[in-house]
Design a protein around this motif. Structure first.
Motif, PDB file in Angstrom:
ATOM      1  N   ILE A   1       0.865  -1.183   0.000  1.00 15.67           N
ATOM      2  CA  ILE A   1       0.000   0.000   0.000  1.00 15.67           C
ATOM      3  C   ILE A   1       0.896   1.226   0.000  1.00 15.67           C
ATOM      4  O   ILE A   1       1.779   1.347   0.852  1.00 15.67           O
ATOM      5  N   ARG A   2       0.685   2.128  -0.943  1.00 14.25           N
ATOM      6  CA  ARG A   2       1.633   3.224  -1.095  1.00 14.25           C
ATOM      7  C   ARG A   2       1.082   4.605  -0.773  1.00 14.25           C
ATOM      8  O   ARG A   2       1.776   5.609  -0.935  1.00 14.25           O
ATOM      9  N   SER A   3      -0.190   4.689  -0.367  1.00 15.43           N
ATOM     10  CA  SER A   3      -0.684   6.026  -0.060  1.00 15.43           C
ATOM     11  C   SER A   3      -1.655   5.962   1.119  1.00 15.43           C
ATOM     12  O   SER A   3      -2.133   4.890   1.469  1.00 15.43           O
ATOM     13  N   PRO A   4      -1.937   7.119   1.732  1.00 18.24           N
ATOM     14  CA  PRO A   4      -2.796   7.110   2.918  1.00 18.24           C
ATOM     15  C   PRO A   4      -4.270   6.902   2.556  1.00 18.24           C
ATOM     16  O   PRO A   4      -4.646   6.977   1.383  1.00 18.24           O
ATOM     17  N   PHE A   5      -5.088   6.680   3.581  1.00 17.17           N
ATOM     18  CA  PHE A   5      -6.516   6.490   3.362  1.00 17.17           C
ATOM     19  C   PHE A   5      -7.208   7.813   3.122  1.00 17.17           C
ATOM     20  O   PHE A   5      -6.849   8.832   3.688  1.00 17.17           O
ATOM     21  N   ILE A   6      -8.233   7.766   2.299  1.00 21.54           N
ATOM     22  CA  ILE A   6      -9.079   8.935   2.100  1.00 21.54           C
ATOM     23  C   ILE A   6      -9.991   8.987   3.321  1.00 21.54           C
ATOM     24  O   ILE A   6     -10.374   7.957   3.863  1.00 21.54           O
ATOM     25  N   LYS A   7     -10.333  10.213   3.702  1.00 21.51           N
ATOM     26  CA  LYS A   7     -11.130  10.407   4.906  1.00 21.51           C
ATOM     27  C   LYS A   7     -12.366   9.505   4.934  1.00 21.51           C
ATOM     28  O   LYS A   7     -13.074   9.396   3.940  1.00 21.51           O
ATOM     29  N   ASN A   8     -12.625   8.883   6.081  1.00 17.38           N
ATOM     30  CA  ASN A   8     -13.796   8.018   6.280  1.00 17.38           C
ATOM     31  C   ASN A   8     -13.787   6.732   5.479  1.00 17.38           C
ATOM     32  O   ASN A   8     -14.805   6.050   5.405  1.00 17.38           O
ATOM     33  N   LYS A   9     -12.663   6.408   4.855  1.00 14.78           N
ATOM     34  CA  LYS A   9     -12.658   5.211   4.017  1.00 14.78           C
ATOM     35  C   LYS A   9     -11.893   4.051   4.618  1.00 14.78           C
ATOM     36  O   LYS A   9     -11.751   3.006   3.985  1.00 14.78           O
ATOM     37  N   TYR A  10     -11.361   4.179   5.848  1.00 16.55           N
ATOM     38  CA  TYR A  10     -10.541   3.069   6.326  1.00 16.55           C
ATOM     39  C   TYR A  10     -11.377   1.856   6.715  1.00 16.55           C
ATOM     40  O   TYR A  10     -10.942   0.720   6.557  1.00 16.55           O
ATOM     41  N   ARG A  11     -12.596   2.095   7.176  1.00 12.75           N
ATOM     42  CA  ARG A  11     -13.444   0.950   7.509  1.00 12.75           C
ATOM     43  C   ARG A  11     -13.860   0.147   6.275  1.00 12.75           C
ATOM     44  O   ARG A  11     -13.732  -1.076   6.251  1.00 12.75           O
ATOM     45  N   PRO A  12     -14.368   0.815   5.227  1.00  7.89           N
ATOM     46  CA  PRO A  12     -14.680   0.047   4.004  1.00  7.89           C
ATOM     47  C   PRO A  12     -13.472  -0.702   3.481  1.00  7.89           C
ATOM     48  O   PRO A  12     -13.589  -1.808   2.976  1.00  7.89           O
ATOM     49  N   PHE A  13     -12.279  -0.098   3.604  1.00  7.78           N
ATOM     50  CA  PHE A  13     -11.077  -0.765   3.131  1.00  7.78           C
ATOM     51  C   PHE A  13     -10.824  -2.045   3.910  1.00  7.78           C
ATOM     52  O   PHE A  13     -10.525  -3.088   3.322  1.00  7.78           O
ATOM     53  N   CYS A  14     -10.951  -1.967   5.227  1.00  7.70           N
ATOM     54  CA  CYS A  14     -10.745  -3.160   6.058  1.00  7.70           C
ATOM     55  C   CYS A  14     -11.691  -4.266   5.638  1.00  7.70           C
ATOM     56  O   CYS A  14     -11.297  -5.423   5.505  1.00  7.70           O
ATOM     57  N   GLN A  15     -12.939  -3.885   5.416  1.00  7.54           N
ATOM     58  CA  GLN A  15     -13.930  -4.896   5.024  1.00  7.54           C
ATOM     59  C   GLN A  15     -13.579  -5.519   3.683  1.00  7.54           C
ATOM     60  O   GLN A  15     -13.646  -6.741   3.518  1.00  7.54           O
ATOM     61  N   THR A  16     -13.200  -4.675   2.708  1.00  4.77           N
ATOM     62  CA  THR A  16     -12.824  -5.192   1.388  1.00  4.77           C
ATOM     63  C   THR A  16     -11.621  -6.106   1.501  1.00  4.77           C
ATOM     64  O   THR A  16     -11.570  -7.179   0.888  1.00  4.77           O
ATOM     65  N   LEU A  17     -10.638  -5.689   2.295  1.00  2.00           N
ATOM     66  CA  LEU A  17      -9.422  -6.476   2.430  1.00  2.00           C
ATOM     67  C   LEU A  17      -9.722  -7.837   3.034  1.00  2.00           C
ATOM     68  O   LEU A  17      -9.302  -8.867   2.516  1.00  2.00           O
ATOM     69  N   LEU A  18     -10.484  -7.839   4.139  1.00  2.00           N
ATOM     70  CA  LEU A  18     -10.754  -9.109   4.807  1.00  2.00           C
ATOM     71  C   LEU A  18     -11.623 -10.028   3.957  1.00  2.00           C
ATOM     72  O   LEU A  18     -11.437 -11.242   3.981  1.00  2.00           O
ATOM     73  N   SER A  19     -12.534  -9.450   3.186  1.00  2.00           N
ATOM     74  CA  SER A  19     -13.339 -10.345   2.340  1.00  2.00           C
ATOM     75  C   SER A  19     -12.492 -10.910   1.209  1.00  2.00           C
ATOM     76  O   SER A  19     -12.695 -12.046   0.775  1.00  2.00           O
ATOM     77  N   TRP A  20     -11.488 -10.159   0.750  1.00  3.41           N
ATOM     78  CA  TRP A  20     -10.579 -10.705  -0.261  1.00  3.41           C
ATOM     79  C   TRP A  20      -9.714 -11.819   0.340  1.00  3.41           C
ATOM     80  O   TRP A  20      -9.454 -12.835  -0.301  1.00  3.41           O
ATOM     81  N   VAL A  21      -9.295 -11.618   1.604  1.00  3.02           N
ATOM     82  CA  VAL A  21      -8.485 -12.644   2.276  1.00  3.02           C
ATOM     83  C   VAL A  21      -9.264 -13.956   2.321  1.00  3.02           C
ATOM     84  O   VAL A  21      -8.738 -15.021   2.015  1.00  3.02           O
ATOM     85  N   LYS A  22     -10.543 -13.843   2.663  1.00  2.84           N
ATOM     86  CA  LYS A  22     -11.373 -15.046   2.747  1.00  2.84           C
ATOM     87  C   LYS A  22     -11.571 -15.679   1.380  1.00  2.84           C
ATOM     88  O   LYS A  22     -11.448 -16.885   1.217  1.00  2.84           O
ATOM     89  N   SER A  23     -11.876 -14.838   0.375  1.00  3.52           N
ATOM     90  CA  SER A  23     -12.191 -15.408  -0.943  1.00  3.52           C
ATOM     91  C   SER A  23     -10.962 -15.970  -1.625  1.00  3.52           C
ATOM     92  O   SER A  23     -11.053 -16.907  -2.410  1.00  3.52           O
TER      93      SER A  23
END
Lengths: 245, 264
Positions: B94-116
């Motif tokens: 990951i090479r850049s910071p999170f956009i405001k209010n987007k860190y939670r959606p990112f966590c969810q996307t990441l973890l669902s990718w880990v599972k899939s």
């Protein structure tokens, strides 16, 4: 923070994007920032061969887009033009700042309306030379100068040297190029490093090598027209700067 | 979402079943990201895809791991996936910071990718503010680990053997009530959120972090990556392990340009 992209299609009526048939597009030229927009205004655009087909309305802490289509490169606006003789050639002048939380929206709403087969994208933008990382000091660099970045699918000649590591590109130009890289669209970004913040002819003319590129060669208008427009830009700009006279 | 580089190659490049996934947290000193850079650069991992997301600030640049003229023109974006099938290792950089209010959606996307993608386990490389340490933490090693319950069963014993220190919990209400303890990782970015979510979702996750401060974080990155190596044995650990890791070419000029000669 919503962005609205309004397309004026053949019927003349303004419609919202998405639901309608996607625009077939072979060439998409995006000019981001005042200098790049002015370059296209001087050397490519005119009211005879190009028609306005779309506008982006947005607001953020830095700017609000103007409501008219008769704009100067110093205004904040984002307009789409189409070449009348070849409706698959699309051009965008975006001189408003698109904030980081709006960049993704811009991408999805603009590219969402286009058919991406056979699409080639060219992006022009500027950036302060102080941001350029190099072994020597930036004071000795002959600015303005052009650097390019291209996606994997872009196979054509590039008009200037490539941007070396550890330099990076940010904001809307980076967002557009990232989109093209991920979705395998051939694209090239020409970034002009300049030490002038206000609109000036030296920086605009730094983009001139692009006029000989395959994409822009056929779109260049008459040279005398260009010099007239450039001169006009200079004068409209200077009325604001007589504070030190 | 994960977008593979090579569309025609089928699912071969995106089959991470049984792999170990390395993810850096954007945290103090960017230590996790620097450590991931070292791993990708040293092991010469191949880029297999992009993590296309609206949660990170966009950026592009040429290949940060370029070693020669030929491989320097590959474009890189803000979140990319590299893999090394021989070691069953995959890394998301990951090479850049999170956009405001987007860190939670990112966590969810990441973890669902880990599972899939059926990764066996995730190792999150992170850091925490050094100034928040208590008296005990000031002494001894600045490196800590955390394991989700599912991974604890698998490798808990190994951590004991390596003599690693688990991240201490702190009092929820310091000074008032010292009995209730919570996990607190100041400066860790999304570390705590990812860890707690993984615990509840049954994902095998380990967090490896280092206490540090902002500044020249290259030595911190080396320390973290050597810590990781104690467990995963990615490279042969000899006496002077620092010299075994290859610094990527993009680490040049981290502290600015050359000086103008007229200055002197």
């Amino acid at each position: 923070r919503e962005i609205d992209v309004l397309w004026t299609l053949k019927s003349g009526a303004s419609t919202e994007s998405s639901a309608d048939e996607p625009l077939g597009c072979s060439t998409f030229i995006v000019a981001i920032g005042h200098h790049a927009a002015a370059f296209l205004s001087s050397f490519i655009l005119d009211s005879v061969c190009w028609e306005v087909v779309g506008v982006v309305k947005l607001w953020n802490e830095w700017c609000r887009t103007s409501n008219t289509t008769n704009v100067l490169p110093t205004d904040s606006f984002c307009l789409f033009y189409r070449l009348i003789s070849d409706p698959t050639v699309l051009l965008c002048q975006c001189s408003c700042y698109v904030a980081e939380d709006q960049q993704f929206q811009w991408l999805e709403k603009v590219f969402g309306c286009m058919r991406k087969e056979g699409l080639q994208v060219t992006i022009l933008s500027t950036c302060p030379v102080a941001d350029y990382k190099t072994q020597e000091s930036t004071l000795t660099l002959p600015s303005p100068f052009l650097k390019a970045l291209k996606t994997k699918e872009f196979k054509e000649q590039v008009c200037c040297p490539l941007l070396e590591q550890p330099n990076i590109v940010r904001d809307l130009p980076a967002a557009v190029l990232s989109y093209c890289q991920v979705w395998q669209i051939p694209a090239v970004l020409y970034q002009c490093y300049t030490d002038v913040i206000k609109l000036d002819t030296v920086t605009i003319e730094a983009f001139k090598p692009l006029l000989s590129s395959k994409i822009l060669k056929s779109l260049v208008k008459d040279a005398s027209e260009s010099t007239k427009i450039l001169k006009k830009l200079l004068t409209t700009n200077e009325t604001h700067s007589n504070i030190y006279i | 979402m994960f977008v593979p580089c090579d569309r025609g190659g089928g699912s071969a490049s995106s089959d991470f079943k049984g792999f170990t996934l390395l993810v850096p947290a954007v945290s103090v000193g960017n230590v996790g990201q620097l450590a991931t850079d070292l791993v990708i650069s040293t092991l010469d991992m191949t880029k297999v895809g992009y993590f296309y997301t609206d949660c990170l600030v966009p950026m592009v640049g040429n290949n940060p791991y370029a070693t020669a003229e030929e491989n320097s023109v590959e474009l890189s974006i803000n979140a990319e996936v590299y893999s090394l099938p021989s070691k069953k290792l995959v890394a998301l950089q990951i090479r850049s910071p999170f956009i405001k209010n987007k860190y939670r959606p990112f966590c969810q996307t990441l973890l669902s990718w880990v599972k899939s993608s059926k990764c066996a386990r995730v190792i999150l490389l992170s850091s925490s503010h050094a100034y928040q340490r208590d008296d005990e933490q000031l002494l001894g090693t600045p490196l800590r680990y955390l394991l989700t319950p599912d991974l604890e069963k698998a490798v808990g014993g190994l951590m004991q053997e390596l003599n690693w220190k688990e991240m201490e919990k702190v009092a929820a209400y310091p000074g008032i009530n010292d009995t209730e303890k919570v996990l607190h990782i100041p400066g860790g970015g999304i570390t705590k959120l990812l860890f707690t979510e993984s615990c509840s979702k049954g994902i095998q996750m380990a967090v490896l972090l280092k206490f540090c401060s902002e500044g020249d974080n290259i030595p911190d990155a080396f320390a973290l990556v050597n810590y990781l190596n104690e467990w995963l044995q990615l490279i042969k650990s000899e006496v002077n392990t620092s010299s075994q890791w290859k610094t990527p070419s993009s680490w040049r000029l981290l502290f600015g340009n050359g000086l103008p000669p007229a200055l002197f």
